[in-house]
Design a protein around this motif. Structure first.
Motif, PDB file in Angstrom:
ATOM      1  N   LEU A 119       0.805  -1.219   0.000  1.00  0.00           N
ATOM      2  CA  LEU A 119       0.000   0.000   0.000  1.00  0.00           C
ATOM      3  C   LEU A 119       0.839   1.271   0.000  1.00  0.00           C
ATOM      4  CD1 LEU A 119      -2.707  -1.273   2.512  1.00  0.00           C
ATOM      5  CD2 LEU A 119      -2.860  -1.161   0.020  1.00  0.00           C
ATOM      6  N   ILE A 265      -8.864  -3.806  -0.532  1.00  0.00           N
ATOM      7  CA  ILE A 265      -8.880  -2.715   0.440  1.00  0.00           C
ATOM      8  C   ILE A 265     -10.285  -2.521   0.993  1.00  0.00           C
ATOM      9  CG2 ILE A 265      -8.533  -0.213   0.710  1.00  0.00           C
ATOM     10  CD1 ILE A 265      -6.234  -0.415  -1.225  1.00  0.00           C
ATOM     11  N   GLY A 357      -6.261   2.263   3.053  1.00  0.00           N
ATOM     12  CA  GLY A 357      -5.954   0.889   3.420  1.00  0.00           C
ATOM     13  C   GLY A 357      -4.709   0.786   4.270  1.00  0.00           C
TER      14      GLY A 357
END
Length: 506
Positions: A119, A265, A357
């Motif tokens: 991420l 996510i 996320g």
């Protein structure tokens, strides 16, 4: 049940009970529609605007649409497993939380550390792409020569990437619902641009551009995809390169997988969702279905508009090709300008949801004590502001000062590894906790989870050797941090010893 040391597990009941802890409570105000928007918002972005043309030109030729189908099948199999877990354990943290309940603390830490790679690197990489498109759009307004970067001594500074990260981090700190509304507006714009690409592009399709559908493999001497830059599978199988041919198609499927990253996510927001047992599976499947149709349609149009060879990456005429390149090649420059604006809007929400996320993963790990507990503290508006500031700061530094080359594949390997563990976790939890109420159940167990594992491992094998080396180095660093810091501060470990945990305010 709790175990000793590395393999102690956190029960489902304890994970759910922790969501009501006053100092770390998230606000439940998201619907299935909000989750679908988040999924589409993050998935339609860098992949469709930048990867489609480049992957066709460098790896797959016209068969790039087939590569998207292969990647979508792997995602769909994993999505079924995510949906069962998220509806059974509606807690922030996604694969990290699921792994803690099934494989134990060490594997949970490893997957959490892996998701940080996915991420954070993804957000930084897409921020760089956003800045590049901003430069293009500003050049329409202020003329050529407008730059979103400048030199600070020997250090290049990307102020465009810094701008988007800071603005979006502020939005996320203010509230998740506000972020969803902002995302809904921007997502509507970029979906409209994607539909525009499909409809207009159809008029420029030439049937001859689809032949050969799977081009012959290039000899190793003609391809840069050799050595550590070739896929691991082609190296093991003795292939000379992974450009075109069967190896090229497989490598393309692994590369365009980056375009689908994001539907998972949706699972990280389960704790902030009203009726998560129904809303989370709907959000996951809804977003994945929408983007798959759009991706396949766009890829078919783009390779029909120009010969795939014109989409190859070259050093002499502008480097990497995009959707705009296909329209420019047909003399439709005004359409290329519209695509640039749509890409700018598209990448905005990608950065935001990737950061969302990342923040929720760190929030969950901090609440368990594997990271500093203070990062799990939530403010009056129900968002973890401290974690948001930390993530925003780290992504801002990476996006502002570091180059983005090769980052897409680093994100892919991390995501696929998470998918493998989640799919395996469904099998484990079905055996260890058959009594748990499951609002959504994966059909045909164990066949579907096993197929998901095999598909994801297959895609991982088709990533480059260099990507694997970087991934292993990142994982090794994570192991060091776990034994040096996290293992001794684990909240579950302290509870096993009868110790009182520190407050999140500390």
């Amino acid at each position: 049940m709790p175990g000793n040391g590395l393999w102690r597990t956190k029960s489902i009941e304890q994970s759910i009970a922790d969501t009501d802890e006053p100092g770390t409570k998230l606000r439940r105000n998201l619907s299935a529609w909000d989750l679908t928007v988040f999924g589409v918002a993050v998935v339609i972005g860098a992949g469709i605007f930048t990867l489609t043309a480049r992957t066709a030109g460098d790896f797959a030729g016209p068969s790039v649409s087939l590569a998207f189908v292969f990647a979508a099948i792997a995602c769909a199999l994993a999505a079924l497993c995510y949906a069962e877990f998220a509806s059974t354990v509606p807690v922030a943290g996604s694969a990290y939380t699921f792994s803690y309940a099934t494989f134990g603390e060490f594997m949970a830490w490893i997957i959490g550390w892996d998701l940080i790679l996915e991420l954070a690197v993804g957000a930084a990489a897409v921020s760089k792409g956003w800045s590049a498109y901003l430069e293009t759009v500003l050049s329409y307004i202020f003329g050529k020569g407008t730059k979103t970067t400048f030199e600070l001594g020997p250090i290049p500074v990307d102020w465009g990437a810094l701008l988007v990260v800071l603005v979006l981090a502020t939005l996320l700190a203010v509230g998740t619902k506000l972020s969803s509304r902002f995302s809904m507006v921007i997502t509507g714009i970029k979906v409209a641009v994607v539909l525009f690409v499909i409809v207009l592009g159809i008029f420029y399709i030439k049937g001859s551009n689809y032949t050969p559908f799977v081009p012959d493999a290039q000899p190793a001497a003609e391809s840069a995809s050799t050595g550590v830059d070739q896929s691991l599978f082609s190296l093991i199988a003795g292939g000379g390169s992974s450009a075109f041919g069967v190896f090229g198609l497989l490598a393309a499927a692994s590369l365009v997988f980056f375009a689908f990253i994001g539907f998972d996510i949706v699972a990280t927001t389960a704790e902030e969702t009203r009726n998560p047992q129904k809303a989370v599976p709907r959000g996951i499947f809804g977003s994945l279905a929408i983007v798959t149709v759009l991706y396949v349609a766009v890829s078919l149009v783009v390779v029909g508009m120009v010969n795939y060879k014109e989409l190859a990456t070259t050093a002499g005429d502008g480097g990497k090709k995009t959707l705009a390149s296909a329209f420019a090649a047909n003399g439709v420059d005004w359409a290329a300008n519209i695509i640039s604006v749509g890409a700018l809007a598209g990448l905005t929400t990608v950065v935001m949801v990737l950061m969302l996320g990342q923040i929720r993963i760190i929030f969950a790990m901090s609440r368990d004590g594997l990271m500093p507990r203070g990062l799990a503290k939530t403010g009056s508006n129900g968002t973890p502001k401290r974690a948001t500031i930390v993530v925003g700061g780290l992504v801002a530094v990476a996006a502002t000062f570091f180059p983005a080359d090769k980052l897409e594949e680093m994100v892919n390997v991390g995501t696929l590894f998470a998918f493998v563990l989640v799919s395996a976790g469904v099998l484990v939890l079905r055996k260890t906790r058959p009594d748990l109420p499951r609002a959504f159940r994966v059909p045909w167990v164990p066949v579907i989870p096993i197929l998901a594992i095999v598909a994801c491992l297959w895609l991982m094998l088709n990533l480059t050797v260099l990507t694997w080396l970087r991934f292993l180095a990142w994982m090794a660093l994570g192991v060091v941090i776990y034994f040096a810091y996290s293992r001794r501060r684990s909240l579950l470990g302290k509870q096993d010893k009868g110790e009182v945990p520190t407050s999140v305010s500390d």
